[in-house]
Design a protein around this motif. Structure first.
Motif, mmCIF file in Angstrom:
data_model
loop_
_atom_site.group_PDB
_atom_site.id
_atom_site.type_symbol
_atom_site.label_atom_id
_atom_site.label_comp_id
_atom_site.label_asym_id
_atom_site.label_seq_id
_atom_site.Cartn_x
_atom_site.Cartn_y
_atom_site.Cartn_z
ATOM 1 N N LEU A 14 11.285 -25.829 -10.961
ATOM 2 C CA LEU A 14 11.145 -25.536 -9.572
ATOM 3 C C LEU A 14 10.940 -23.813 -9.395
ATOM 4 N N TRP A 15 12.006 -23.479 -10.131
ATOM 5 C CA TRP A 15 12.385 -21.856 -10.162
ATOM 6 C C TRP A 15 10.864 -21.469 -10.635
ATOM 7 N N ALA A 16 10.278 -22.074 -11.711
ATOM 8 C CA ALA A 16 9.008 -21.847 -12.336
ATOM 9 C C ALA A 16 8.119 -21.734 -11.329
ATOM 10 N N ILE A 17 8.021 -22.703 -10.784
ATOM 11 C CA ILE A 17 6.975 -23.085 -9.726
ATOM 12 C C ILE A 17 7.138 -21.968 -8.493
ATOM 13 N N ALA A 18 8.205 -21.871 -7.896
ATOM 14 C CA ALA A 18 8.436 -20.926 -6.922
ATOM 15 C C ALA A 18 8.208 -19.424 -7.420
ATOM 16 N N VAL A 19 8.443 -19.061 -8.432
ATOM 17 C CA VAL A 19 8.095 -17.609 -8.924
ATOM 18 C C VAL A 19 6.921 -17.649 -9.159
ATOM 19 N N GLY A 20 6.216 -18.686 -10.116
ATOM 20 C CA GLY A 20 4.888 -18.768 -10.408
ATOM 21 C C GLY A 20 3.606 -18.770 -9.374
ATOM 22 N N LEU A 21 4.045 -19.436 -8.403
ATOM 23 C CA LEU A 21 3.139 -19.506 -7.257
ATOM 24 C C LEU A 21 2.936 -17.987 -6.487
ATOM 25 N N VAL A 22 4.110 -16.998 -6.509
ATOM 26 C CA VAL A 22 3.966 -15.729 -6.000
ATOM 27 C C VAL A 22 3.740 -14.564 -7.052
ATOM 28 N N ILE A 23 4.090 -14.632 -8.193
ATOM 29 C CA ILE A 23 4.193 -13.367 -9.088
ATOM 30 C C ILE A 23 2.831 -12.662 -9.074
ATOM 31 N N SER A 24 1.899 -13.100 -9.109
ATOM 32 C CA SER A 24 0.560 -12.684 -8.971
ATOM 33 C C SER A 24 0.871 -11.321 -7.869
ATOM 34 N N GLY A 25 1.293 -11.814 -7.070
ATOM 35 C CA GLY A 25 1.508 -10.591 -5.806
ATOM 36 C C GLY A 25 2.116 -9.214 -6.286
ATOM 37 N N GLU A 26 2.874 -9.631 -7.300
ATOM 38 C CA GLU A 26 3.616 -8.069 -7.878
ATOM 39 C C GLU A 26 2.695 -7.542 -8.541
ATOM 40 N N TYR A 27 1.303 -8.081 -8.891
ATOM 41 C CA TYR A 27 0.577 -7.514 -10.174
ATOM 42 C C TYR A 27 -0.782 -6.937 -9.386
ATOM 43 N N PHE A 28 -1.071 -7.249 -8.237
ATOM 44 C CA PHE A 28 -2.217 -6.840 -7.555
ATOM 45 C C PHE A 28 -2.081 -7.216 -6.105
ATOM 46 N N GLY A 29 -3.053 -6.613 -5.133
ATOM 47 C CA GLY A 29 -3.023 -6.996 -3.674
ATOM 48 C C GLY A 29 -1.969 -6.170 -3.020
ATOM 49 N N TRP A 30 -0.716 -6.179 -3.280
ATOM 50 C CA TRP A 30 0.189 -5.267 -2.544
ATOM 51 C C TRP A 30 -0.049 -3.907 -2.503
ATOM 52 N N ASN A 31 -0.955 -3.355 -3.395
ATOM 53 C CA ASN A 31 -1.091 -1.893 -3.419
ATOM 54 C C ASN A 31 -2.102 -1.380 -2.170
ATOM 55 N N TYR A 32 -2.939 -2.481 -1.593
ATOM 56 C CA TYR A 32 -3.569 -2.176 -0.481
ATOM 57 C C TYR A 32 -2.772 -1.559 0.555
ATOM 58 N N GLY A 337 -16.409 -12.150 -2.806
ATOM 59 C CA GLY A 337 -15.880 -10.771 -3.579
ATOM 60 C C GLY A 337 -15.105 -9.940 -2.670
ATOM 61 N N THR A 338 -14.361 -10.506 -1.732
ATOM 62 C CA THR A 338 -13.966 -9.751 -0.895
ATOM 63 C C THR A 338 -12.355 -9.924 -0.973
ATOM 64 N N THR A 339 -11.725 -9.390 -1.822
ATOM 65 C CA THR A 339 -10.182 -9.480 -2.111
ATOM 66 C C THR A 339 -9.387 -9.316 -1.013
ATOM 67 N N GLN A 340 -9.550 -8.322 -0.280
ATOM 68 C CA GLN A 340 -8.642 -7.543 0.730
ATOM 69 C C GLN A 340 -8.755 -8.492 1.762
ATOM 70 N N GLN A 341 -10.034 -8.967 2.210
ATOM 71 C CA GLN A 341 -10.129 -9.979 3.305
ATOM 72 C C GLN A 341 -9.412 -11.455 3.026
ATOM 73 N N LEU A 342 -9.774 -11.885 1.780
ATOM 74 C CA LEU A 342 -9.103 -13.150 1.531
ATOM 75 C C LEU A 342 -7.571 -13.036 1.385
ATOM 76 N N ILE A 343 -6.919 -11.802 1.206
ATOM 77 C CA ILE A 343 -5.573 -11.736 1.288
ATOM 78 C C ILE A 343 -5.066 -11.929 2.717
ATOM 79 N N ILE A 344 -5.843 -11.102 3.542
ATOM 80 C CA ILE A 344 -5.525 -11.058 5.234
ATOM 81 C C ILE A 344 -5.517 -12.514 5.732
#
Length: 430
Positions: A14-32, A337-344
């Motif tokens: 469950l820790w792995a699922i909790a972190v795994g669900l989210v951890i891509s957010g540390e790799y991209f997207g936040w920089n917008y 192909g609209t990553t920013q809009q998909l995130i929003i």
């Protein structure tokens, strides 16, 4: 045909699922968020959102352990607010999960294109849907073990990243043009700060597949949010001080680019890091597929969606029809192909669900005072109120700064509500 899911998940899973669900957010997207608010503005937005998520998770865990149902938010809202409340929560959760996955898929394609320019971003993203839907198809235990492996690698890489870039951090870089839009930029950046934590509540959707959920779910949630908060703030702060942050504010692969600035783009370490960096995106992509398939399954089982989506494979005990349909929706979305809009859009679905969930918590405390609550929200009612107020703040900010996307979201929700009530379905669901 079996109609139950298999209980196989431990606190570590469950820790792995909790972190795994989210951890891509540390790799991209936040920089917008830097583009919207600058470094200091986005830091303020991130701190607001971090407080919101800490309050939310400690409150949401009460709901998850009291009602360990694969429907998660939709089931809590249905029980507290009735069938219409369940529909609102279920729709919002599906938007969150179904639109987060194509954003991550596109980032996966972008990362591979960064490494190997011959890779087509769109075709790679579509291929990822086929591969990881198949892995989820094989079974929850196998899926969770895969998640655990890639999540451990992703966390290790983020720690390595921070270690590499920390000596190159310069405060003058971080403070340069740090709030170009003033405090209004902070509100515009809130959805990108949400991306740091978005989808952690997906752990609720595997509650029926957890061993002793009343004990394991709190352990998974609390350890997961603590891990993510440390990684999010560390990555964001250190990355903002290594160069002119404007260079990193509009791309889908900020961390490999940052390593390239520090070590040189031709460095073997840069390419190695970008390659390993795929694990963070894979962990989230794979885990969110797990989440949306269970949400589609639960909504179909509850009568909100066609019953065929609630089919469980006789051999693998996984919701194979929901996996297929969710994958098709994601492939259609990724072609935009609209990553920013998909995130929003994903963030908008998330905050609507958070609001409904916190309202449900308050209602259930009054409506079902004798409900067994293995984990109670600390400092009730203060902590859930903080989560609710900050969720409403984020909701208003997203609507104000993304008006037409919000109109699309609420128009679709309104149409579904009219159809739901007009066909009398709300009377058939207890």
């Amino acid at each position: 045909m079996p109609n139950t899911l298999t209980r196989a998940l431990t606190p570590l899973h469950l820790w792995a699922i909790a972190v795994g669900l989210v951890i891509s957010g540390e790799y991209f997207g936040w920089n917008y968020g830097w583009e919207a608010a600058g470094t200091v503005g986005f830091l303020i937005a991130t701190l607001i959102v971090t407080i919101m998520y800490l309050a939310f998770i400690f409150s949401f865990t009460e709901l998850t352990t009291s009602i360990p149902h694969s429907g998660g938010p939709y089931e809590y809202a249905r029980r507290a607010l009735g069938p219409i409340g369940g529909l609102v929560a279920g729709f919002a959760t599906l938007v969150e999960f179904l639109f987060a996955t194509p954003a991550i898929a596109y980032a996966l394609g972008s990362y591979l294109h960064f490494l190997y320019p011959g890779f087509n971003v769109l075709y790679t993203a579509i291929g990822c849907y086929f591969i990881f839907s198949l892995i989820n198809f094989w079974g929850i235990k196998e899926s969770a073990m895969f998640t655990l492996g890639v999540t451990l690698l992703a966390v290790a890489e983020l720690l390595l990243f921070m270690g590499i870039v920390a000596p190159h951090f310069r405060m003058e870089n971080f403070m340069q043009d740090s709030m170009p839009h003033g405090y209004l930029g902070v509100f515009a950046a809130l959805p990108f700060a949400i991306w740091f934590y978005l989808a952690i509540e997906g752990v609720a959707m595997v509650a029926e597949e957890s061993k002793d959920p009343k004990r394991t779910i709190p352990l998974g949630y609390i350890s997961g949010i603590a891990t993510l908060a440390l990684l999010a703030i560390g990555v964001m702060l250190l990355t903002g001080g290594i160069t002119d942050w404007h260079r990193l504010s509009t791309i889908d692969y900020p961390l490999p680019e940052a390593i390239g600035i520090v070590m040189g783009k031709d460095s073997g370490l840069t390419k190695l890091f970008a390659g390993i960096g795929l694990f963070g995106l894979v962990a989230s992509f794979h885990s969110i597929i797990l989440g949306y398939s269970r949400q589609l399954f639960a909504l179909a089982r509850g009568g909100y969606l066609p019953r065929s989506l609630a089919g469980i494979h006789p051999r693998f005990h996984t919701p194979h029809v929901a996996l297929l349909v969710g994958g098709l929706i994601g492939i259609i979305a990724v072609c935009s192909g609209t990553t920013q809009q998909l995130i929003i859009l994903s963030a908008l679905g998330a905050v609507v669900m958070y609001v409904v969930s916190m309202v449900s918590l308050f209602v259930l405390r009054r409506k079902e005072p004798n409900l067994e609550r293995p984990f109670k929200a600390p400092l009730y009612p203060i902590l859930p109120a903080i989560a609710l107020i900050l969720s409403l703040l984020c909701l208003v900010a997203i609507v104000v700064y993304n008006f037409w996307l919000s109109v699309l979201f609420f128009a679709l929700l309104g149409a579904l509500l009219l159809l739901f009530v007009g066909t009398g379905l709300h009377k058939k669901i207890s």
